[in-house]
Design an enzyme around this catalytic site. Structure first.
Site, PDB file in Angstrom:
ATOM      1  N   HIS A  48       0.755  -1.059  -0.214  1.00  0.00           N
ATOM      2  CA  HIS A  48      -0.034   0.039   0.182  1.00  0.00           C
ATOM      3  C   HIS A  48       0.828   1.259   0.001  1.00  0.00           C
ATOM      4  CE1 HIS A  48      -3.456  -2.643   0.879  1.00  0.00           C
ATOM      5  NE2 HIS A  48      -2.553  -3.217   1.705  1.00  0.00           N
ATOM      6  N   THR A  64      13.223  -8.269   3.072  1.00  0.00           N
ATOM      7  CA  THR A  64      12.893  -6.920   2.240  1.00  0.00           C
ATOM      8  C   THR A  64      13.568  -6.530   1.048  1.00  0.00           C
ATOM      9  OG1 THR A  64      14.304  -5.659   3.698  1.00  0.00           O
ATOM     10  CG2 THR A  64      11.949  -5.730   4.664  1.00  0.00           C
TER      11      THR A  64
END
Length: 200
Positions: free
Chosen positions: A114, A164
């Site tokens: 998002h 990540t």
């Protein structure tokens, strides 16, 4: 004009509330619900539904229940895939998993994300970036693989890792954020856990 699904599959911002996508998620959720309520001994019944749910599978695979995903058709698993309990894959983009991959309990793979800016996030926009996991990879329990990550062949991801960034082949990596600890060498063939050796 591109549909929300086309935007999703092309790594563009899209509205997940779109009717077509909502219908597809409901289909996937319904199949996951059916799979997760099949008695454990009925493996063949379960695997037939996995083959209906997932984009592609190897001939040999085993996925413990419960299992959850967003769409299913964006997930490709190779030969001899094994996933332990409670695997969650948010496959709004492609998730490609190679041969001989093992996932420990509670592994989560996320392609969806998002916007950072709250105003943009509140519009309902999200995005999806593919994840790729190579051959012969072992991912430890409670690990999270984030959008856009690529993990190289033969690599081990330690338990509780939050991945990540890309992790190269032939390494042990762990941590939050996940970082390379060391390379895997021929010496590792002699040990099964720390300094415990295989019997000759």
């Amino acid at each position: 004009m591109a549909s929300e699904k086309e935007k999703m599959l092309n790594e563009k911002p899209y509205l997940a509330s779109d009717d077509e996508l909502a219908t597809e998620r409901l289909f996937s959720q319904s199949l996951c619900f059916e799979i997760n309520h099949i008695p454990p001994a009925k493996i063949e019944n379960r695997n037939k539904l996995y083959q209906k749910l997932l984009g592609s599978t190897g001939k040999k695979f085993h996925i413990e229940i419960p299992f959850y995903c967003d769409y299913g058709y964006n997930i490709e698993i190779g030969e001899n895939f094994y996933s332990n309990y409670n695997c969650t894959i948010l496959d709004c983009a492609k998730v490609k998993i190679g041969d001989n991959v093992m996932l420990a309990p509670n592994v989560s793979i996320f392609t969806a994300g998002h916007p950072i800016d709250a105003e943009m996030r509140n519009t309902g926009l999200e995005y999806a970036i593919p994840v790729s996991i190579g051959n012969n990879v072992w991912i430890g329990g409670n690990s999270v693989i984030n959008p856009g990550v690529k993990i190289g062949d033969n690599t081990v991801i330690g338990s509780g890792s939050v991945v990540t960034k890309d992790i190269p082949a032939n390494v042990i990596a762990a941590g939050n954020p996940c970082k390379v600890i060391r390379e895997i060498t021929n010496e590792d063939k002699h040990f099964y856990f720390r300094k415990r050796k295989f019997e000759e």
